[in-house]
Scaffold this motif. Structure first.
Motif, PDB file in Angstrom:
ATOM      1  N   GLU A 160       9.888 -18.581 -69.536  1.00 20.65           N
ATOM      2  CA  GLU A 160      10.996 -19.023 -70.391  1.00 20.65           C
ATOM      3  C   GLU A 160      11.311 -17.894 -71.367  1.00 20.65           C
ATOM      4  OE1 GLU A 160      10.269 -23.791 -70.622  1.00 20.65           O
ATOM      5  OE2 GLU A 160       8.946 -22.523 -71.831  1.00 20.65           O
ATOM      6  N   VAL A 186      25.352 -19.731 -72.478  1.00 17.52           N
ATOM      7  CA  VAL A 186      24.169 -20.386 -71.914  1.00 17.52           C
ATOM      8  C   VAL A 186      23.928 -21.693 -72.649  1.00 17.52           C
ATOM      9  CG1 VAL A 186      23.035 -18.232 -71.210  1.00 17.52           C
ATOM     10  CG2 VAL A 186      22.540 -19.190 -73.450  1.00 17.52           C
ATOM     11  N   LYS A 241      16.972 -18.807 -71.064  1.00 18.20           N
ATOM     12  CA  LYS A 241      16.863 -18.724 -69.596  1.00 18.20           C
ATOM     13  C   LYS A 241      15.454 -19.159 -69.226  1.00 18.20           C
ATOM     14  CE  LYS A 241      17.932 -17.527 -65.370  1.00 18.20           C
ATOM     15  NZ  LYS A 241      18.854 -18.380 -64.625  1.00 18.20           N
ATOM     16  N   HIS A 277      13.048 -17.323 -57.337  1.00 15.13           N
ATOM     17  CA  HIS A 277      13.913 -16.233 -57.822  1.00 15.13           C
ATOM     18  C   HIS A 277      13.810 -15.121 -56.792  1.00 15.13           C
ATOM     19  CE1 HIS A 277      15.546 -13.174 -60.613  1.00 15.13           C
ATOM     20  NE2 HIS A 277      16.193 -14.214 -61.086  1.00 15.13           N
ATOM     21  N   TYR A 281      21.526 -11.478 -66.266  1.00 10.65           N
ATOM     22  CA  TYR A 281      22.065 -12.625 -66.992  1.00 10.65           C
ATOM     23  C   TYR A 281      22.428 -12.153 -68.391  1.00 10.65           C
ATOM     24  CZ  TYR A 281      19.401 -14.860 -63.263  1.00 10.65           C
ATOM     25  OH  TYR A 281      18.893 -15.214 -62.041  1.00 10.65           O
ATOM     26  N   ALA A 338      23.799 -13.458 -72.533  1.00  8.05           N
ATOM     27  CA  ALA A 338      24.062 -14.495 -73.525  1.00  8.05           C
ATOM     28  C   ALA A 338      24.602 -13.807 -74.768  1.00  8.05           C
ATOM     29  CB  ALA A 338      22.785 -15.262 -73.856  1.00  8.05           C
TER      30      ALA A 338
END
Length: 145
Positions: free
Chosen positions: A56, A79, A88, A94, A100, A102
């Motif tokens: 996390e 997000v 995330k 994965h 990614y 934010a």
């Protein structure tokens, strides 16, 4: 093409490495900037992620670089923020490298990003994270080559 190079600087939030345990978060100082974007670069998962064996990414912020609090939904763009500032979570397969992002709009001076590992991670996962600092008060921004 429009120039964004002259309006940005980059700070390393998590140095590129294959991790199997929590990183030590670096403090990212946003003084002199009015915008920040967090970029996560995550390679192929080293394990089969699950609700128990997971990573996390927790974002915290601070006014004084001493007392940090988890960001909330009102502080972040792009997000859904989970409990404890999770921006995330890797909780399922994965299978391919991905990036990614934010946006941060919380207004605090400092940010920290923790890759919080839970469960067993016998094989590491390649991870890197950057903070793009934009809308700086000094323009153009210095090159970082």
């Amino acid at each position: 093409m429009k120039d964004i190079h002259s309006g940005l600087t980059v700070a390393v939030a998590i140095g590129n490495a294959t991790l199997s345990a929590d990183n030590t978060p670096a403090a990212i100082d946003l003084q002199g900037y009015d915008a920040a974007e967090i970029i996560l670069d995550i390679g192929i998962g080293g394990i089969s992620f699950s609700g128990t064996n997971k990573i996390e990414f927790k974002l915290t912020h601070s006014d004084d670089d001493s007392t940090y609090a988890a960001v909330e939904q009102k502080d972040v763009l792009g997000v859904t923020v989970g409990t404890g500032g999770i921006i995330k979570a890797l909780t399922s397969a994965h299978a391919a490298a991905a990036a990614y992002r934010a946006g941060y709009k919380g207004g605090k001076r400092y940010l920290k990003l923790l890759a919080d590992f839970s469960g067993t991670h016998g094989t590491g996962t390649p991870i890197g994270a950057l903070v793009l600092k934009g809308r700086g008060f000094n323009k153009p921004e210095a090159d970082q080559a």
